[in-house]
Design an enzyme around this catalytic site. Structure first.
Site, mmCIF file in Angstrom:
data_model
loop_
_atom_site.group_PDB
_atom_site.id
_atom_site.type_symbol
_atom_site.label_atom_id
_atom_site.label_comp_id
_atom_site.label_asym_id
_atom_site.label_seq_id
_atom_site.Cartn_x
_atom_site.Cartn_y
_atom_site.Cartn_z
ATOM 1 C CG LEU A 23 -38.824 33.462 2.487
ATOM 2 C CD1 LEU A 23 -39.107 33.312 1.001
ATOM 3 C CD2 LEU A 23 -40.124 33.574 3.259
ATOM 4 N N GLY A 26 -31.986 27.426 3.992
ATOM 5 C CA GLY A 26 -31.052 26.483 4.586
ATOM 6 C C GLY A 26 -31.746 25.267 5.155
ATOM 7 C CG ASP A 79 -28.249 28.268 6.023
ATOM 8 O OD1 ASP A 79 -29.099 28.114 6.914
ATOM 9 O OD2 ASP A 79 -28.336 29.152 5.153
ATOM 10 C CD GLU A 147 -29.078 28.071 1.812
ATOM 11 O OE1 GLU A 147 -29.550 29.119 2.323
ATOM 12 O OE2 GLU A 147 -28.607 27.139 2.485
ATOM 13 C CE LYS A 196 -50.689 39.702 -9.151
ATOM 14 N NZ LYS A 196 -51.087 39.320 -10.525
ATOM 15 N N GLY A 360 -17.825 33.766 23.038
ATOM 16 C CA GLY A 360 -17.976 35.180 22.716
ATOM 17 C C GLY A 360 -16.608 35.829 22.689
ATOM 18 C CB CYS A 387 -15.520 28.952 23.584
ATOM 19 S SG CYS A 387 -14.277 29.822 22.623
ATOM 20 C CD GLN A 391 -10.943 31.641 26.629
ATOM 21 O OE1 GLN A 391 -11.070 32.877 26.655
ATOM 22 N NE2 GLN A 391 -10.696 30.985 25.502
ATOM 23 C CG HIS A 524 -17.432 26.389 19.911
ATOM 24 N ND1 HIS A 524 -18.350 27.323 20.347
ATOM 25 C CD2 HIS A 524 -16.241 27.035 19.854
ATOM 26 C CE1 HIS A 524 -17.748 28.487 20.528
ATOM 27 N NE2 HIS A 524 -16.460 28.335 20.237
ATOM 28 C CD GLU A 526 -21.363 25.270 20.485
ATOM 29 O OE1 GLU A 526 -21.036 26.466 20.319
ATOM 30 O OE2 GLU A 526 -20.854 24.541 21.349
#
Length: 552
Positions: A23, A26, A79, A147, A196, A360, A387, A391, A524, A526
């Site tokens: 929903l 986070g 999150d 959370e 409901k 990956g 990553c 390589q 990484h 990001e």
């Protein structure tokens, strides 16, 4: 803005969810943190996950989504990324706990005899361990937003619900607040909004001993005052504590929406905190930039988890941030790496002015990613390898430029005659100031090179120009490294090693000469990108893709 009047003690906000998963707890928690920061308050977060894994590090992304990594090397729930992107909070090991981690701690204590021979039980031992994990945040910030993962009613989540129920008594009402996120579905065939599911969800929560103070109702349509009044009556909350959580065009619009709904004001009222008016203009400016782009580019992401884009959540957002820095809308085209093994890359990648190969693990789709990299290199298309993508860029360059036709990573081929990427068994950990040792028999969980490591940049390279400084720190999550035995040979063929560890032992960034923008990094980036502070590598990658589009 006036200085907020706050207590030295931390006030705790507990966020639960009902009816169904996904929903947006986070994002709701992150948005609450953003609004509190807009009022000059400090925030921290914690995610409590009910699954028995100690951490998500060994979990399949199809089941769990992205694994987010903190500076101190914690492998955490995705999150954590929302929390850091929306606020100034910095996550660490203490900000994410699982059932597995809680039980592991309790069992370890039992084995050491710390319970003095007593019977170890869920109550009080497990719940006390959960409470201790939460309360270690006390004093870290003005507000701690906790959370609870999963859905109210799930059997595995009951110890966490019981722990926060107890904390209401321990902390008192001025230091604890319960926010419940629930669903108010719109039935199109009947043209009605149904309350409901929310009523049943709150009843389930109350049966566990918790009365929510605020309800956030996820819905497709605005909730009328009469409907809010009905929900308030049946769920025993104040009418102005029923908050519409309507779908928005961009997640970065959520702080503006919840501000208009009065969510932050209600939180402060219930917790008896006074502040001046919030400064939400930065969020208004951000949303305006998102909705009024000057340009547009299409970026190809070639991975093996493209069926579930949550696997690349931080990557997705960082590319959007890179576009914001350039006033550009970034369209993402997810392309299966396995499809690239069977089909012509030129056909699948047509129309993309930038190609990104993400991280990956494993052999599946690796050759397809290499074909995408080769297409980007030979056609002068801006390329960004992260990553595993970095390589494989080294493997591709070794095969097609350096003449090492059978070059590979030992992760993919342990018998490769030219292992340009290999399992490094010893390296210096700059976070602990110790040598780390591992081999092929080491446990998978927690044995990667994890967390923030320093990197020294080579002058006059894409990396150095992007960062504008000589040394950086970035977060890692990988096991295999550049093989230095091939470094001199590959550099002689045009591979530029533009970033290394301070001891010059670990290659962190590679580039290619005579290419508009071709860069691969072991880390990484990001994980450190924010909408209002886009990461410099993503900013420059999108800039290069935009230049490619404009110049043809």
């Amino acid at each position: 803005m006036k200085t907020p009047q706050t207590s030295k003690r931390t006030k705790f906000i507990f966020v639960t969810g009902g009816v169904l998963s996904s929903l947006g707890k986070g994002l709701a928690a992150a948005t609450i943190g953003a609004l509190l920061e807009c009022r000059g308050l400090t925030v921290t977060f914690q995610k409590l996950d009910p699954y028995i894994n100690v951490d998500p590090g060994t979990m399949n992304p199809f089941q769990h989504g992205e694994v987010y990594v903190t500076d101190d090397g914690a492998e955490t729930d995705l999150d954590m990324g929302h929390y850091e992107r929306f606020t100034n909070a910095v996550m660490s090991q203490k900000n994410n706990y699982t059932t597995g981690r809680i039980y592991y701690s309790v069992i370890t204590k039992e084995r050491r005899g710390e319970y003095l021979g007593g019977t170890v039980q869920v109550i009080p031992h497990i719940t006390d361990e959960i409470k201790a994990a939460i309360l270690q945040l006390d004093g870290c910030a003005d507000f701690a937003i906790i959370e609870i993962g999963g859905t109210v009613g799930d059997i595995e989540g009951l110890p966490f619900i019981e722990a926060i129920r107890q904390l209401r008594t321990d902390l008192g009402r001025e230091y604890s607040l319960f926010i419940h996120l629930t669903l108010v579905p719109y039935i199109k065939t009947a043209g009605e909004v149904k309350t409901k599911p929310t009523q049943h969800s709150v009843r389930e929560l109350r049966a566990d001993g918790i009365q929510p103070d605020i309800l956030i109702c996820r819905t497709e349509v605005p909730l009328e005052d009469s409907l809010k009044a009905k929900i308030a009556l049946f769920c025993n909350v104040q009418k102005d504590a029923v908050i519409t959580g309507i779908d928005v065009e961009t997640i970065y619009e959520m702080p503006l929406h919840f501000y208009r709904e009065g969510l932050d004001a209600k939180i402060l009222e219930l917790l008896n905190v006074w502040t001046g008016q919030p400064n939400i203009k930065p969020w208004e400016d951000l949303v305006h930039t998102i909705k009024h782009p000057k340009n547009e580019v299409t970026i190809a992401i070639t991975g093996k988890y493209v069926e579930l884009t949550e696997s690349y959540k931080s990557l997705h957002e960082a590319l959007i941030h890179g576009g914001l820095a350039n006033g550009t809308k970034v369209r993402l085209r997810y392309i299966s790496a396995e499809d690239l093994e069977e089909k012509d890359p030129a056909e699948l990648l047509d129309g993309c002015t930038g190609i990104l190969v993400p991280g990956g693990f494993g052999k599946r789709g690796a050759e397809g990613k290499i074909r995408a990299i080769s297409h980007a290199r030979s056609n002068k298309i801006p390329f960004f390898g992260i990553c595993f993508g970095m390589q494989l860029a080294v493997v591709e360059f070794s095969r097609h430029i350096a003449g090492l036709a059978n070059a590979n990573s030992t992760e993919l081929d342990s018998a490769s005659p030219d292992p340009v990427i290999y399992l490094i068994k010893e390296w210096f950990d700059y976070r602990t100031n110790q040598m780390q040792v591992r081999d092929e028999t080491s446990d998978m969980g927690g044995t990667l090179r994890l967390g923030a490591y320093p990197c020294v940049l080579k002058e006059d390279t894409h990396a150095a120009r992007a960062y504008g400084q000589a040394e950086i720190s970035e977060r890692h999550r990988h096991r295999f490294e550049f093989n230095n035995l091939y470094r001199e040979q590959l550099e002689a063929c045009g591979l530029v090693v533009s970033g290394v560890s301070p001891d010059n032992n670990l290659v962190e960034i590679v580039e290619i000469e005579d290419h508009p923008w071709f860069l691969g990094c072991q880390f990484h980036p990001e994980f450190k990108s924010k909408p209002m502070h886009p990461h410099p590598l993503f900013r420059d990658f999108i800039s290069a893709a935009l230049t490619k589009k404009n110049n043809g």
